[in-house]
Design an enzyme around this catalytic site. Structure first.
Site, PDB file in Angstrom:
ATOM      1  N   LYS A  91      -2.649   5.922  -4.431  1.00 54.52           N
ATOM      2  CA  LYS A  91      -3.745   6.867  -4.154  1.00 54.52           C
ATOM      3  C   LYS A  91      -3.465   8.212  -4.814  1.00 54.52           C
ATOM      4  CE  LYS A  91      -3.661   4.690   0.386  1.00 54.52           C
ATOM      5  NZ  LYS A  91      -2.244   4.611   0.804  1.00 54.52           N
ATOM      6  N   ARG A 148       9.993  -6.983  13.086  1.00 55.26           N
ATOM      7  CA  ARG A 148       8.572  -6.610  13.188  1.00 55.26           C
ATOM      8  C   ARG A 148       7.814  -6.958  11.914  1.00 55.26           C
ATOM      9  NH1 ARG A 148       9.299  -0.542  15.710  1.00 55.26           N
ATOM     10  NH2 ARG A 148       9.545  -1.167  17.899  1.00 55.26           N
ATOM     11  N   LYS A 198       2.909  -1.020   8.772  1.00 51.60           N
ATOM     12  CA  LYS A 198       4.185  -0.527   8.255  1.00 51.60           C
ATOM     13  C   LYS A 198       5.277  -0.797   9.275  1.00 51.60           C
ATOM     14  CE  LYS A 198       7.375   2.957   8.649  1.00 51.60           C
ATOM     15  NZ  LYS A 198       8.047   3.426   9.890  1.00 51.60           N
ATOM     16  N   SER A 199       6.423  -1.280   8.809  1.00 52.05           N
ATOM     17  CA  SER A 199       7.604  -1.322   9.672  1.00 52.05           C
ATOM     18  C   SER A 199       8.853  -1.348   8.812  1.00 52.05           C
ATOM     19  CB  SER A 199       7.589  -2.552  10.582  1.00 52.05           C
ATOM     20  OG  SER A 199       8.793  -2.567  11.331  1.00 52.05           O
ATOM     21  N   VAL A 200       9.873  -0.640   9.286  1.00 47.15           N
ATOM     22  CA  VAL A 200      11.175  -0.718   8.629  1.00 47.15           C
ATOM     23  C   VAL A 200      12.101  -1.668   9.396  1.00 47.15           C
ATOM     24  CG1 VAL A 200      11.040   1.545   7.526  1.00 47.15           C
ATOM     25  CG2 VAL A 200      11.975   1.360   9.852  1.00 47.15           C
ATOM     26  N   TYR A 228       3.113   9.833  -0.509  1.00 45.81           N
ATOM     27  CA  TYR A 228       4.225   9.290   0.289  1.00 45.81           C
ATOM     28  C   TYR A 228       5.572   9.521  -0.401  1.00 45.81           C
ATOM     29  CZ  TYR A 228       0.354   6.552   2.393  1.00 45.81           C
ATOM     30  OH  TYR A 228      -0.824   6.143   2.961  1.00 45.81           O
ATOM     31  N   ASP A 284       0.849  -1.194   0.000  1.00 43.61           N
ATOM     32  CA  ASP A 284       0.000   0.000   0.000  1.00 43.61           C
ATOM     33  C   ASP A 284       0.886   1.246   0.000  1.00 43.61           C
ATOM     34  OD1 ASP A 284      -3.004   0.940   0.675  1.00 43.61           O
ATOM     35  OD2 ASP A 284      -1.569   2.231   1.703  1.00 43.61           O
ATOM     36  N   ASN A 334       4.605  -9.227  12.207  1.00 39.44           N
ATOM     37  CA  ASN A 334       3.302  -8.771  11.720  1.00 39.44           C
ATOM     38  C   ASN A 334       2.729  -9.698  10.653  1.00 39.44           C
ATOM     39  OD1 ASN A 334       3.735  -6.608  13.402  1.00 39.44           O
ATOM     40  ND2 ASN A 334       4.213  -5.145  11.772  1.00 39.44           N
TER      41      ASN A 334
HETATM   42  P1  NDP Z   1       0.926   1.448  11.780  1.00 38.68           P
HETATM   43  O1  NDP Z   1      -0.272   1.352  12.673  1.00 38.68           O
HETATM   44  O2  NDP Z   1       1.162   0.401  10.760  1.00 38.68           O
HETATM   45  O3  NDP Z   1       2.208   1.606  12.745  1.00 38.68           O
HETATM   46  C1  NDP Z   1       3.504   1.803  12.224  1.00 38.68           C
HETATM   47  C2  NDP Z   1       4.437   2.122  13.404  1.00 38.68           C
HETATM   48  O4  NDP Z   1       4.423   1.044  14.337  1.00 38.68           O
HETATM   49  C3  NDP Z   1       5.859   2.334  12.994  1.00 38.68           C
HETATM   50  O5  NDP Z   1       6.386   3.322  13.864  1.00 38.68           O
HETATM   51  C4  NDP Z   1       6.534   0.991  13.259  1.00 38.68           C
HETATM   52  O6  NDP Z   1       7.894   1.183  13.618  1.00 38.68           O
HETATM   53  C5  NDP Z   1       5.740   0.483  14.444  1.00 38.68           C
HETATM   54  N1  NDP Z   1       5.547  -0.987  14.429  1.00 38.68           N
HETATM   55  C6  NDP Z   1       5.177  -1.752  13.372  1.00 38.68           C
HETATM   56  N2  NDP Z   1       5.067  -3.036  13.734  1.00 38.68           N
HETATM   57  C7  NDP Z   1       5.383  -3.099  15.050  1.00 38.68           C
HETATM   58  C8  NDP Z   1       5.460  -4.156  15.983  1.00 38.68           C
HETATM   59  N3  NDP Z   1       5.197  -5.411  15.634  1.00 38.68           N
HETATM   60  N4  NDP Z   1       5.800  -3.853  17.260  1.00 38.68           N
HETATM   61  C9  NDP Z   1       6.065  -2.580  17.635  1.00 38.68           C
HETATM   62  N5  NDP Z   1       6.008  -1.531  16.789  1.00 38.68           N
HETATM   63  C10 NDP Z   1       5.671  -1.786  15.497  1.00 38.68           C
HETATM   64  O7  NDP Z   1       0.867   2.909  11.114  1.00 38.68           O
HETATM   65  P2  NDP Z   1       0.826   3.538   9.666  1.00 38.68           P
HETATM   66  O8  NDP Z   1       0.315   4.916   9.873  1.00 38.68           O
HETATM   67  O9  NDP Z   1       2.083   3.372   8.935  1.00 38.68           O
HETATM   68  O10 NDP Z   1      -0.317   2.715   8.905  1.00 38.68           O
HETATM   69  C11 NDP Z   1      -0.069   1.587   8.093  1.00 38.68           C
HETATM   70  C12 NDP Z   1      -0.327   1.921   6.639  1.00 38.68           C
HETATM   71  O11 NDP Z   1      -1.646   2.450   6.453  1.00 38.68           O
HETATM   72  C13 NDP Z   1       0.571   3.039   6.083  1.00 38.68           C
HETATM   73  O12 NDP Z   1       1.901   2.608   5.862  1.00 38.68           O
HETATM   74  C14 NDP Z   1      -0.188   3.392   4.829  1.00 38.68           C
HETATM   75  O13 NDP Z   1       0.030   2.429   3.836  1.00 38.68           O
HETATM   76  C15 NDP Z   1      -1.624   3.347   5.340  1.00 38.68           C
HETATM   77  N6  NDP Z   1      -2.110   4.681   5.777  1.00 38.68           N
HETATM   78  C16 NDP Z   1      -3.092   5.274   5.018  1.00 38.68           C
HETATM   79  C17 NDP Z   1      -3.592   6.512   5.347  1.00 38.68           C
HETATM   80  C18 NDP Z   1      -4.661   7.112   4.503  1.00 38.68           C
HETATM   81  O14 NDP Z   1      -4.997   8.291   4.715  1.00 38.68           O
HETATM   82  N7  NDP Z   1      -5.227   6.395   3.571  1.00 38.68           N
HETATM   83  C19 NDP Z   1      -3.089   7.257   6.517  1.00 38.68           C
HETATM   84  C20 NDP Z   1      -2.087   6.544   7.278  1.00 38.68           C
HETATM   85  C21 NDP Z   1      -1.647   5.289   6.916  1.00 38.68           C
HETATM   86  P3  NDP Z   1       9.183   0.847  12.677  1.00 38.68           P
HETATM   87  O15 NDP Z   1       8.805   1.138  11.259  1.00 38.68           O
HETATM   88  O16 NDP Z   1      10.208   1.794  13.228  1.00 38.68           O
HETATM   89  O17 NDP Z   1       9.517  -0.591  12.933  1.00 38.68           O
END
Ligand code: NDP
Length: 275
Positions: free
Chosen positions: A75, A236, A230-232, A50, A45, A240
């Site tokens: 999008k 994780r 999302k995670s980098v 982005y 996604d 996930n």
């Molecule tokens: P998420 O709810 O997916 O959370 C991402 C955050 O959580 C990052 O900081 C990541 O850290 C951390 N994380 C991920 N997995 C774990 C884990 N297992 N344990 C602990 N921490 C974790 O947030 P997003 O806002 O990124 O939402 C996901 C996706 O939704 C986006 O990437 C995008 O594709 C979509 N989106 C769409 C929107 C819209 O308006 N349509 C708005 C916002 C998001 P790290 O990366 O440092 O590991």
């Protein structure tokens, strides 16, 4: 364990679990997406806003995967408000992804205080009719916005991608989507980490021997929503993905439903106006 598919209202199948790339810097996106492919994700996604569509396209090209085995969503950028601009932007997304056809293309935000979204939706209908997308949908649309599309346009959106997590369970809008054959996609499924210290989630996680993130994502899956955390961080990304070898009980699901606070992390779609 394989990821289940959800069948959209036009017959197209989408993997219920994907990988989100919001806030991944453009220069890191190809590597992060390739990691997700290695782990087993087949649904990505992204969005023009982005700034990392090219990185996703690079990863698809480098992955060696068959194009038909990968599902890509992008999008429309909020700054393209007219029919013509929206069509041009959609074509640019294809060019940046290096694809002939995208699997799913969404209006990112309705922007009801800025501009009428109906012409933008008609542009997406054209894009679909031209065979450049397999499915089209919306993001951040409220019930009233969807009702206008039903009254004034031809194609019912295949998905509505909205903010959903245990502190914003969105029952009325999810029910409305379902009643009209629109699949709900849950963005920020773990509320960007905000829910991970919740004691109710932590208790269920301890009982199951899972992380709170896994329990939260499993709750989305059992509710039937489509998610793309999302995670980098590779560990994780793997964590996930490991959601299909355990179940939450009806009591667990009800306890998580009960955490709702109607608390958004992101903007309110009725007033959000950033273009
Ligand atoms: P998420 O709810 O997916 O959370 C991402 C955050 O959580 C990052 O900081 C990541 O850290 C951390 N994380 C991920 N997995 C774990 C884990 N297992 N344990 C602990 N921490 C974790 O947030 P997003 O806002 O990124 O939402 C996901 C996706 O939704 C986006 O990437 C995008 O594709 C979509 N989106 C769409 C929107 C819209 O308006 N349509 C708005 C916002 C998001 P790290 O990366 O440092 O590991």
């Amino acid at each position: 364990m394989s990821v289940p598919a959800i069948t959209l209202n036009n017959g197209v199948e989408i993997p219920q679990l994907g990988f989100g790339v919001f806030q991944i810097p453009p220069e890191e996106t190809a590597a992060a997406t390739l990691t997700a492919f290695e782990v087993g994700y087949r649904h990505i996604d992204t969005a023009e806003m982005y700034g990392n569509e090219k990185g996703v396209g690079e990863a698809v090209a480098k992955s060696g995967l068959d194009r038909s085995d990968v599902f890509i969503t992008s999008k429309l950028n909020n700054k393209f408000l007219t029919y013509d601009d929206a069509l041009r932007a959609a074509d640019q997304t294809l060019a940046d992804l290096g694809l002939e056809q995208i699997d799913l293309f969404l209006i990112h935000w309705p922007l009801p205080t800025v501009s009428d979204f109906v012409p933008r939706w008609k542009a997406l209908e054209r894009f679909l009719a031209d065979g450049k997308a397999r499915a089209i949908g919306v993001s951040n649309f409220q019930q009233a916005h969807l009702e206008r599309l039903f009254d004034e346009t031809d194609v019912v959106p295949a998905v509505n991608q909205i903010e959903v997590h245990p502190y914003l369970t969105q029952k009325p809008l999810r029910d409305f989507n379902a009643a009209h054959g629109i699949a709900t996609e849950a963005w920020s499924p773990i509320a960007q980490g905000d829910v991970l210290d919740d004691p109710v989630l932590a208790k269920i996680a301890a009982e199951k021997g899972r992380s709170t993130a896994q329990v939260t994502l499993r709750w989305h899956i059992q509710r039937g929503d489509i998610v793309f955390p999302k995670s980098v961080t590779r560990s994780r990304v793997e964590e996930n993905f490991a959601l299909f070898d355990f179940d939450l009980s009806p009591d667990d699901l009800a306890a998580i439903d009960g955490l709702n606070k109607d608390r958004r992390r992101g903007p309110d779609p009725d007033t959000f106006d950033r273009v």
